[in-house]
Enzyme design. Structure first.
Site, PDB file in Angstrom:
ATOM      1  CG  ASP A   1      36.716  15.120 -10.768  1.00  0.00           C
ATOM      2  OD1 ASP A   1      37.500  15.194  -9.810  1.00  0.00           O
ATOM      3  OD2 ASP A   1      37.081  14.925 -11.942  1.00  0.00           O
TER       4      ASP A   1
ATOM      5  CD  GLU B   1      13.232  18.388 -11.411  1.00  0.00           C
ATOM      6  OE1 GLU B   1      12.800  17.210 -11.374  1.00  0.00           O
ATOM      7  OE2 GLU B   1      13.662  18.935 -12.440  1.00  0.00           O
TER       8      GLU B   1
END
Length: 546
Positions: free
Chosen positions: A199, A256
């Site tokens: 956001d 990751e």
């Protein structure tokens, strides 16, 4: 692992309004689980969940008081885990909103920070001394009206809030804040989330010197804006250069987790596509970004072409995510209604257009039904922006009303109780059940168009090249290997006659075309017409008015 997000289609779920499971009138996670087959049946790739984390709901969840828990209004962490598991079982990815530019003033971080100037979280928010006359440190306004500064007598300082006074801004110049935000993201990634919608991604950093913003240049016929926020050029209060380095830290974290992706919301009316490109270029920042360029009233070939060409000129290796509607703007079926004689034809044309642009796509719940904006009374509003700026700006509630599921009377199966926002007749008539029973419905078209898009690699990752065409015609090619399409749209209610050269003899239109006829080299597009024409690889095509 393949880059599912590149050219993928994301379906935005606004949880409050999707499906209520317990009769309290507010949608929830068990309700979304109940309707997963509807989403999977559309043929989209991913679900985006608007905020579900714990919140006092002053801004409908965009004011987070606990980043690591689900708000009881929507369910529990167990419900969240179940939703992700069941979505994955249907080959749907799940991303969730991360609202980290600011928190709720009830968040423990802020509760500690506001106590004094020496506590461990003292510098986690943007604090500033008053000017000698007691006024705020600069002229920055808040998006929801008033100054962006709120006085805190305990510290004897102002704190920054770009939105509500109950939404204090985090200080991203503090590396501990950055790490705290990344730790929150890791928490959800460990629970199996497939990424994040970030956001207000360009609001993270502010100017360290707190310099005042210059005035914005308004049109001559508009002496002032409805919202004073629009009367400034937000040169110092957002979109700062330091943002890119933090986005690289986000990308490093996501790397990751194979397959995890990010899509950032860029809120800047002046340089939206430029920031979108900057924030997604280089392969080490965000995966995707979207802005508000196609979420306004502009509906011209020039507008679409200029914005797309600008994006890929600034960031040739960047990646956009285009959308025509979401939870923050009036639905495009209402915004663009004057450009078409038929709502159903406008719904199909806009779907065909957004699904054929280069980039990924975000569809907002109810778009597949052709829902228009809901006309609400003032006393029915819940949105703080609408309440403050009524009636010139009616806020965001009109696009947030509940999904109409069942045939019959409102609230059409959304809840057994009283819905938090009403379902009006215009939306009720477009319910899912009735459209499921109609092979010519807007819902049926969305399913067919999404399936057709997946059959064409050129529409997912192919190059885009615009052809010279006069208003109101938008024309471009999409090419990927041996797969190629000429895409032509008549963005008006008046018929257009065109001549196409470079096609193979016997070429016919793709089945998803609308109000279109191809006779040799003569292409005719009726009102809201559009045509998809197969084009051979390496063979130039051209288009001109007949």
């Amino acid at each position: 692992m393949t880059e599912w997000w590149r050219g993928g289609v994301i379906y935005q779920v606004y949880p409050r309004s999707f499906q209520d499971s317990n009769g309290d009138g507010v949608g929830d996670l068990p309700g979304i689980i109940r309707r997963l087959d509807h989403i999977a049946g559309l043929g989209v790739d991913c679900i985006w969940l608007s905020p579900i984390t714990r919140s006092p709901q002053a801004d409908m969840g965009y004011d987070v008081s606990d980043y690591r828990d689900v708000d009881p209004l929507f369910g529990s962490l167990h419900d969240f885990d179940s939703l992700v598991e069941q979505a994955h079982a249907r080959n749907l990815k799940v991303i969730m909103d991360q609202v980290v530019s600011h928190t709720s003033d009830l968040h423990p971080w802020f509760q500690e920070s506001r106590l004094n100037r020496t506590n461990a979280k003292a510098d986690w928010y943007v604090w500033a001394d008053p000017l000698p006359d007691g006024s705020p440190p600069n002229n920055w306004p808040a998006v929801f009206g008033g100054r962006a500064w709120e006085w805190n007598p305990t510290r004897g300082q102002y704190y920054l809030h770009n939105f509500l006074a109950s939404q204090p801004d985090l200080n991203f110049h503090n590396l501990n804040v950055q790490q705290g935000v990344l730790d929150v993201m890791r928490f959800w990634l460990e629970r199996g989330i497939d990424g994040f919608r970030l956001d207000t991604v360009n609001y993270y950093f502010h100017d360290k010197k707190l310099r005042s913003n210059p005035p914005n240049k308004l049109p001559e016929h508009l002496p002032y804006a409805v919202n004073p926020y629009d009367m400034q050029e937000h040169k110092y209060s957002k979109s700062q250069p330091e943002n890119v380095d933090f986005l690289k830290r986000v990308r490093t974290l996501l790397n990751e987790y194979p397959g995890a992706a990010s899509v950032g919301e860029v809120g800047d009316s002046h340089q939206s596509v430029q920031l979108m490109a900057e924030y997604t270029s280089g392969g080490d920042t965000l995966h995707m970004c979207y802005g508000f360029d196609f979420l306004g009233n502009d509906f011209t070939a020039t507008h679409f072409r200029e914005r797309i060409e600008t994006f890929f000129k600034v960031g040739p290796d960047g990646w956009p995510c285009w959308s025509f509607s979401n939870h923050d703007v009036p639905r495009h079926m209402t915004r663009w209604a004057k450009h078409s004689q038929s709502p159903a034809e406008l719904a199909r044309q806009s779907a065909a257009l957004v699904l054929s642009l280069k980039g990924s796509v975000c569809l907002y719940q109810g778009e597949e039904l052709g829902l228009p904006e809901t006309d609400l009374l003032f006393e029915e509003l819940t949105d703080p922006r609408g309440i403050r700026f009524w009636p010139e700006d009616k806020g965001r509630d009109g696009c947030r009303t509940p999904m109409p599921w069942d045939a019959g009377e409102a609230p059409n199966g959304f809840t057994t109780g009283t819905p938090w926002l009403p379902v009006k007749p215009a939306q009720s008539a477009l319910n899912v059940a009735s459209q499921n029973a109609d092979e010519s419905s807007t819902l049926a078209f969305y399913r067919a168009a999404l399936a057709w898009r997946k059959q064409h690699p050129c529409l997912q990752t192919g190059e885009i090249a615009f052809l010279k065409a006069a208003e109101p015609v938008l024309a471009f090619t999409r090419l990927e290997g041996n797969d190629g399409l000429l895409c032509v749209f008549n963005l008006s209610a008046e018929p257009q006659s065109l001549t196409v050269t470079g096609l193979l003899d016997g070429t016919t239109l793709e089945a998803v075309s609308q109000n279109a006829d191809l006779d040799g080299i003569a292409l005719t597009l009726g009102a809201s017409g559009y045509a998809f024409v197969p084009v051979p690889a390496g063979r130039p095509v051209d288009l001109r008015a007949a």
